[in-house]
Design a protein around this motif. Structure first.
Motif, PDB file in Angstrom:
ATOM      1  N   LEU A   1      13.463  -8.384  -8.079  1.00 14.40           N
ATOM      2  CA  LEU A   1      13.222  -7.953  -6.711  1.00 14.40           C
ATOM      3  C   LEU A   1      11.763  -7.511  -6.588  1.00 14.40           C
ATOM      4  O   LEU A   1      11.150  -7.093  -7.580  1.00 14.40           O
ATOM      5  N   ILE A   2      11.245  -7.616  -5.391  1.00  5.23           N
ATOM      6  CA  ILE A   2       9.855  -7.186  -5.181  1.00  5.23           C
ATOM      7  C   ILE A   2       9.830  -5.660  -5.114  1.00  5.23           C
ATOM      8  O   ILE A   2      10.488  -5.056  -4.264  1.00  5.23           O
ATOM      9  N   PRO A   3       9.091  -5.029  -6.035  1.00  8.95           N
ATOM     10  CA  PRO A   3       9.219  -3.572  -6.195  1.00  8.95           C
ATOM     11  C   PRO A   3       8.741  -2.759  -4.996  1.00  8.95           C
ATOM     12  O   PRO A   3       9.181  -1.633  -4.810  1.00  8.95           O
ATOM     13  N   PHE A   4       7.828  -3.326  -4.192  1.00  5.66           N
ATOM     14  CA  PHE A   4       7.312  -2.521  -3.078  1.00  5.66           C
ATOM     15  C   PHE A   4       8.101  -2.714  -1.780  1.00  5.66           C
ATOM     16  O   PHE A   4       7.694  -2.213  -0.732  1.00  5.66           O
ATOM     17  N   LEU A   5       9.215  -3.448  -1.866  1.00  2.12           N
ATOM     18  CA  LEU A   5      10.075  -3.605  -0.691  1.00  2.12           C
ATOM     19  C   LEU A   5      11.421  -2.948  -0.971  1.00  2.12           C
ATOM     20  O   LEU A   5      11.868  -2.904  -2.115  1.00  2.12           O
TER      21      LEU A   5
ATOM     22  N   VAL B   1       0.844  -1.204   0.000  1.00  4.83           N
ATOM     23  CA  VAL B   1       0.000   0.000   0.000  1.00  4.83           C
ATOM     24  C   VAL B   1       0.877   1.250   0.000  1.00  4.83           C
ATOM     25  O   VAL B   1       0.626   2.204  -0.740  1.00  4.83           O
ATOM     26  N   GLN B   2       1.923   1.231   0.830  1.00  8.55           N
ATOM     27  CA  GLN B   2       2.809   2.396   0.915  1.00  8.55           C
ATOM     28  C   GLN B   2       3.501   2.666  -0.413  1.00  8.55           C
ATOM     29  O   GLN B   2       3.811   3.806  -0.744  1.00  8.55           O
ATOM     30  N   ASN B   3       3.727   1.589  -1.156  1.00  8.19           N
ATOM     31  CA  ASN B   3       4.445   1.728  -2.428  1.00  8.19           C
ATOM     32  C   ASN B   3       3.699   2.620  -3.414  1.00  8.19           C
ATOM     33  O   ASN B   3       4.317   3.345  -4.189  1.00  8.19           O
ATOM     34  N   ASP B   4       2.360   2.541  -3.376  1.00 11.37           N
ATOM     35  CA  ASP B   4       1.568   3.409  -4.259  1.00 11.37           C
ATOM     36  C   ASP B   4       0.437   4.003  -3.440  1.00 11.37           C
ATOM     37  O   ASP B   4      -0.746   3.733  -3.670  1.00 11.37           O
TER      38      ASP B   4
ATOM     39  N   ASN C   1      13.981   0.120  -7.811  1.00  8.87           N
ATOM     40  CA  ASN C   1      14.119   0.958  -9.014  1.00  8.87           C
ATOM     41  C   ASN C   1      15.108   2.112  -8.828  1.00  8.87           C
ATOM     42  O   ASN C   1      15.356   2.878  -9.758  1.00  8.87           O
ATOM     43  N   LYS C   2      15.639   2.235  -7.614  1.00  6.72           N
ATOM     44  CA  LYS C   2      16.660   3.256  -7.385  1.00  6.72           C
ATOM     45  C   LYS C   2      18.073   2.673  -7.422  1.00  6.72           C
ATOM     46  O   LYS C   2      19.039   3.370  -7.107  1.00  6.72           O
ATOM     47  N   LEU C   3      18.156   1.390  -7.744  1.00 10.75           N
ATOM     48  CA  LEU C   3      19.459   0.721  -7.781  1.00 10.75           C
ATOM     49  C   LEU C   3      19.878   0.479  -9.228  1.00 10.75           C
ATOM     50  O   LEU C   3      19.022   0.306 -10.109  1.00 10.75           O
ATOM     51  N   SER C   4      21.197   0.425  -9.457  1.00 11.73           N
ATOM     52  CA  SER C   4      21.686   0.087 -10.792  1.00 11.73           C
ATOM     53  C   SER C   4      21.489  -1.407 -11.028  1.00 11.73           C
ATOM     54  O   SER C   4      21.184  -2.159 -10.090  1.00 11.73           O
ATOM     55  N   GLY C   5      21.656  -1.841 -12.281  1.00 11.46           N
ATOM     56  CA  GLY C   5      21.491  -3.259 -12.609  1.00 11.46           C
ATOM     57  C   GLY C   5      22.398  -4.144 -11.773  1.00 11.46           C
ATOM     58  O   GLY C   5      21.975  -5.186 -11.256  1.00 11.46           O
ATOM     59  N   GLY C   6      23.652  -3.726 -11.643  1.00 19.16           N
ATOM     60  CA  GLY C   6      24.616  -4.525 -10.875  1.00 19.16           C
ATOM     61  C   GLY C   6      24.248  -4.580  -9.404  1.00 19.16           C
ATOM     62  O   GLY C   6      24.347  -5.627  -8.761  1.00 19.16           O
ATOM     63  N   GLN C   7      23.781  -3.440  -8.878  1.00 15.84           N
ATOM     64  CA  GLN C   7      23.373  -3.416  -7.465  1.00 15.84           C
ATOM     65  C   GLN C   7      22.146  -4.296  -7.241  1.00 15.84           C
ATOM     66  O   GLN C   7      22.063  -5.018  -6.248  1.00 15.84           O
ATOM     67  N   GLN C   8      21.226  -4.231  -8.176  1.00 14.97           N
ATOM     68  CA  GLN C   8      20.033  -5.079  -8.063  1.00 14.97           C
ATOM     69  C   GLN C   8      20.427  -6.553  -8.042  1.00 14.97           C
ATOM     70  O   GLN C   8      19.888  -7.347  -7.260  1.00 14.97           O
ATOM     71  N   GLN C   9      21.397  -6.900  -8.915  1.00 11.71           N
ATOM     72  CA  GLN C   9      21.806  -8.306  -8.982  1.00 11.71           C
ATOM     73  C   GLN C   9      22.500  -8.726  -7.691  1.00 11.71           C
ATOM     74  O   GLN C   9      22.327  -9.852  -7.218  1.00 11.71           O
ATOM     75  N   ARG C  10      23.240  -7.820  -7.070  1.00 13.11           N
ATOM     76  CA  ARG C  10      23.881  -8.138  -5.783  1.00 13.11           C
ATOM     77  C   ARG C  10      22.821  -8.368  -4.704  1.00 13.11           C
ATOM     78  O   ARG C  10      22.955  -9.267  -3.870  1.00 13.11           O
ATOM     79  N   VAL C  11      21.785  -7.530  -4.734  1.00 12.68           N
ATOM     80  CA  VAL C  11      20.700  -7.711  -3.755  1.00 12.68           C
ATOM     81  C   VAL C  11      20.045  -9.076  -3.974  1.00 12.68           C
ATOM     82  O   VAL C  11      19.755  -9.819  -3.026  1.00 12.68           O
ATOM     83  N   ALA C  12      19.841  -9.408  -5.260  1.00 15.41           N
ATOM     84  CA  ALA C  12      19.218 -10.702  -5.573  1.00 15.41           C
ATOM     85  C   ALA C  12      20.097 -11.862  -5.093  1.00 15.41           C
ATOM     86  O   ALA C  12      19.592 -12.871  -4.584  1.00 15.41           O
ATOM     87  N   ILE C  13      21.405 -11.700  -5.240  1.00 18.38           N
ATOM     88  CA  ILE C  13      22.319 -12.761  -4.774  1.00 18.38           C
ATOM     89  C   ILE C  13      22.291 -12.841  -3.239  1.00 18.38           C
ATOM     90  O   ILE C  13      22.253 -13.935  -2.664  1.00 18.38           O
ATOM     91  N   ALA C  14      22.247 -11.682  -2.604  1.00 13.91           N
ATOM     92  CA  ALA C  14      22.143 -11.677  -1.139  1.00 13.91           C
ATOM     93  C   ALA C  14      20.873 -12.394  -0.705  1.00 13.91           C
ATOM     94  O   ALA C  14      20.871 -13.181   0.252  1.00 13.91           O
ATOM     95  N   ARG C  15      19.787 -12.126  -1.420  1.00 15.11           N
ATOM     96  CA  ARG C  15      18.522 -12.779  -1.103  1.00 15.11           C
ATOM     97  C   ARG C  15      18.621 -14.287  -1.300  1.00 15.11           C
ATOM     98  O   ARG C  15      18.086 -15.075  -0.514  1.00 15.11           O
TER      99      ARG C  15
END
Lengths: 404, 243
Positions: free
Chosen positions: B102-106, A8-11, B148-162
């Motif tokens: 990555l889940i966009p709302f987290l 919800v917070q996301n949008d 969406n505020k991370l670069s492609g490489g940063q996103q991939q690092r987050v995904a690897i961490a996950r």
């Protein structure tokens, strides 16, 4: 972390706008409920306020609230003679629409009280007093917008507002104004001078052409410029209200009165049933149907909203499945969002309702029980709406994540 | 390599699609072992069965026949998943994809911590472990950022961490370097190598990208559903010159 809250917070703006839209819809549902209740209360408020045990009306009619009832004023005296009757009062009423000197149109139901036995003491007067003289005073309902001491010109006379009631409306929603019976009838039968002259001329001509033309007393009566109509007898009344003696069953008195062939007698409860079952029945059904439709529309809209919200994050749901989220985590997220949406919309509806319902032209009666019922409906709608989203979520395939 | 402990054992995995004229055998009698601490690349042309094998190992699809063990636990028996799929995914598997998914709302930190919270690890413990792994992958400074505020490489690092935070026995990666340039691709493969060594996970990387094959321990080839694990392919055979 709570996934529903985070989503919800996301949008937030979109969610808030959706909640406001749904809230407005629920406001209308609540308003419809209030108007429905208002119609029921208004319909019986006036007869209930007059506080009697029996209503004597014209034979085979359903009383003055349902149709025209005309009975002789003599019935008041005849009824008093019946064993078990403690008091009998006449009742007249008619609707008046006028314009105030300010140009503001007013519409009300003029009710005649049986002076001096009934001065309006039984009415729920919230300000001022009951009638204290047989003429030129009135008690008005607050919704008419007149204050104590205001003067109302009706027909040839000016009436002073001496008392204010609250919530005393006729079945049509018009406020009730109480006069003495003679004043109410004077207002009802008021005619212009020209109309009186023409009527007098007509009566004189008919009289002179009749076999009664040598009867001097009748001739004088026919020339009177009185307010009576017909001129040769007192004007009829709409009903007689009867109070029975303490300890007497109104049904016993009713059965005695019912033996008279010129009248029909109803108990107060029957009168109320006739009003609710007849006078306001169609309006009641219409509003009830409208309210039902609005609930259905709300349910459909909310289902669509929840479904759309679920579809929008179907990829995330597939991903959650791939990460091993238990079904209850995903279903819980959808249900929580639906309940949150419903809860916020409900709160908006209550707030808007509280702020605006008193401005509605018709009375809107919303009690805590109605608010709780709406809360229950919103809860049920939220759960039902989330089921559609849940089905979509359960069908989400983790393969979608690999395919994307 | 022989000192490594087998983490995954697949026996006779096959997958058929359709029937009659539409019948396709996507995977044919695949048997192999992956050892804890090693990185294995799975190569093959499009339609060769790479993704089919990956989805079976990830318990996304069931094989038609075959068995699969993770550690000592048999998770697929005679073509049927034998355990609670969600439990196995949460506790034994990690996934990395071509896109970070990555889940966009987290936030970045929440995306990683989510895996532990889904497994009902206490929030305090989850936050501690999340911080550790994100710091190790040099992404902690972006913890509060939305994906969406991370670069492609940063996103991939987050995904690897996950993928690594639940200390999985098997890390499955599907084209993890396809969207990255050579340098970032090698960086990611290096992370897999480190993760495998330090966290004792078996890593299977499905890839078309030959640029970082020198960072894997073994190479499997698959074609027409037939898996070749015996040929001892060398990175140089795929045009990889050096590190």
């Amino acid at each position: 972390m709570n996934l529903a809250i985070r989503d919800v917070q996301n949008d937030l703006s979109r969610f808030a706008l959706t909640a406001v839209g749904l809230g407005l819809l629920l406001t209308i549902v609540l308003a419809m409920t209030g108007i429905y209740n208002g119609i029921l209360q208004d319909a019986t408020a006036l007869p209930d306020s007059l506080g009697c045990d029996l209503w004597v009306v014209q034979r085979n009619t359903r009383g003055p609230f349902a149709e025209l009832s005309r009975i002789s004023p003599d019935l008041e005296d005849r009824a008093r003679a019946v064993p078990g009757v403690r008091a009998a009062r006449s009742y007249v009423s008619h609707t008046i629409q006028r314009e105030l000197p300010t140009g503001k149109p007013i519409r009300f139901t003029a009710v005649g009280l049986s002076w001096p036995d009934d001065r309006g003491e039984r009415l729920a007067i919230v300000d001022g007093r009951a009638l204290s003289q047989p003429h030129f005073e009135c008690i008005v309902d607050r919704s008419l917008g007149l204050s104590l001491g205001a003067r109302l010109t009706l027909g040839r006379d000016v009436y002073e507002v001496v008392g204010i009631t609250e919530g005393l409306l006729a079945s049509g929603g018009d406020p009730a104004v109480f006069f003495t019976r003679s004043d109410a009838q004077a207002i009802q039968y008021d005619q212009s001078n020209e109309a009186i002259r023409l009527d007098r001329e007509s009566r004189t001509r008919r009289f002179n052409e009749s076999s009664l033309k040598n009867n001097e007393a009748l001739r004088r009566r026919s020339l009177e410029a009185n307010v009576s109509s017909p001129a040769l007898g007192p004007p009829p009344i709409a009903a007689v209200l009867i109070d029975v003696m303490p300890g007497i069953d109104p049904e016993d008195v009713r059965s005695q009165l019912e033996e008279w062939r010129d009248i029909t007698v109803y108990t107060q409860e029957q009168q109320d049933e006739l009003i609710l079952g007849g006078v306001v029945e169609k309006t009641k059904k219409q509003i009830g149907l409208f309210r039902g439709l609005l609930v259905i529309i709300s349910a459909i809209l909310m289902s669509l909203i929840i479904y759309t919200m679920t579809v929008d994050k179907i990829h995330s749901i597939a991903l959650l499945k791939l990460l091993g989220a238990k079904p209850q985590v995903i279903l819980g997220m959808i249900l929580q969002e639906a309940l949150l949406l419903g809860g916020i919309a409900y709160a908006i509806a209550i707030l808007i309702g509280n702020a605006t319902f008193h401005l509605f032209p018709r009375r809107v009666v919303v009690g805590n029980e109605h608010r709780l019922t709406l809360l229950g409906i919103v809860f049920a709608i939220s759960v039902a709406a989330s089921i559609i989203g849940m089905r979509k979520a359960l069908a989400a395939d983790p393969n979608e994540v690999l395919a994307s | 390599m022989n000192t490594l402990k087998p983490a995954i054992r697949a026996q006779g995995l096959s997958k058929d699609y359709g029937e009659g004229n539409t019948f396709v055998r996507a995977l044919q009698d695949c048997s192999f072992e992956l050892n804890a601490g090693e990185v294995v690349a799975l190569l093959g042309p499009s339609g060769s069965g790479k993704s089919t094998l990956l989805t079976i190992l990830g318990l996304i699809n069931e094989p038609t026949t075959g068995d699969l063990w993770i550690g000592d636990s048999q998770v697929i028996e005679a073509g049927k998943v034998a355990q609670d799929v969600n439990d196995v995914r949460r506790q034994e598997l990690g996934f990395v994809f071509q896109r970070s998914n990555l889940i966009p709302f987290l936030s970045a930190e929440e995306n990683v911590r989510l895996v532990l919270e889904l497994d009902e690890i206490s929030p305090r413990e989850a936050k501690k472990r999340t911080k550790e792994i994100m710091a190790a992958l040099e992404i902690w400074d972006r913890a509060d950022n939305a994906p969406n505020k991370l670069s492609g490489g940063q996103q991939q690092r987050v995904a690897i961490a996950r993928a690594l935070i639940n200390e999985p026995s098997l890390l499955l990666a599907d084209e993890p370097t396809a969207a990255l340039d050579k340098s970032r691709g090698r960086q990611v493969m290096g992370l897999f190598q480190t993760a495998a060594r330090e966290r004792n996970a078996a890593v299977l990387v499905v890839t078309h990208d030959h640029r970082a094959l020198d960072l894997v321990d073994r190479i499997f080839m698959i074609e027409d559903g037939l898996l070749d694990t015996e040929s001892q392919f060398k990175p140089s055979e795929f045009g990889v010159i050096g590190k």
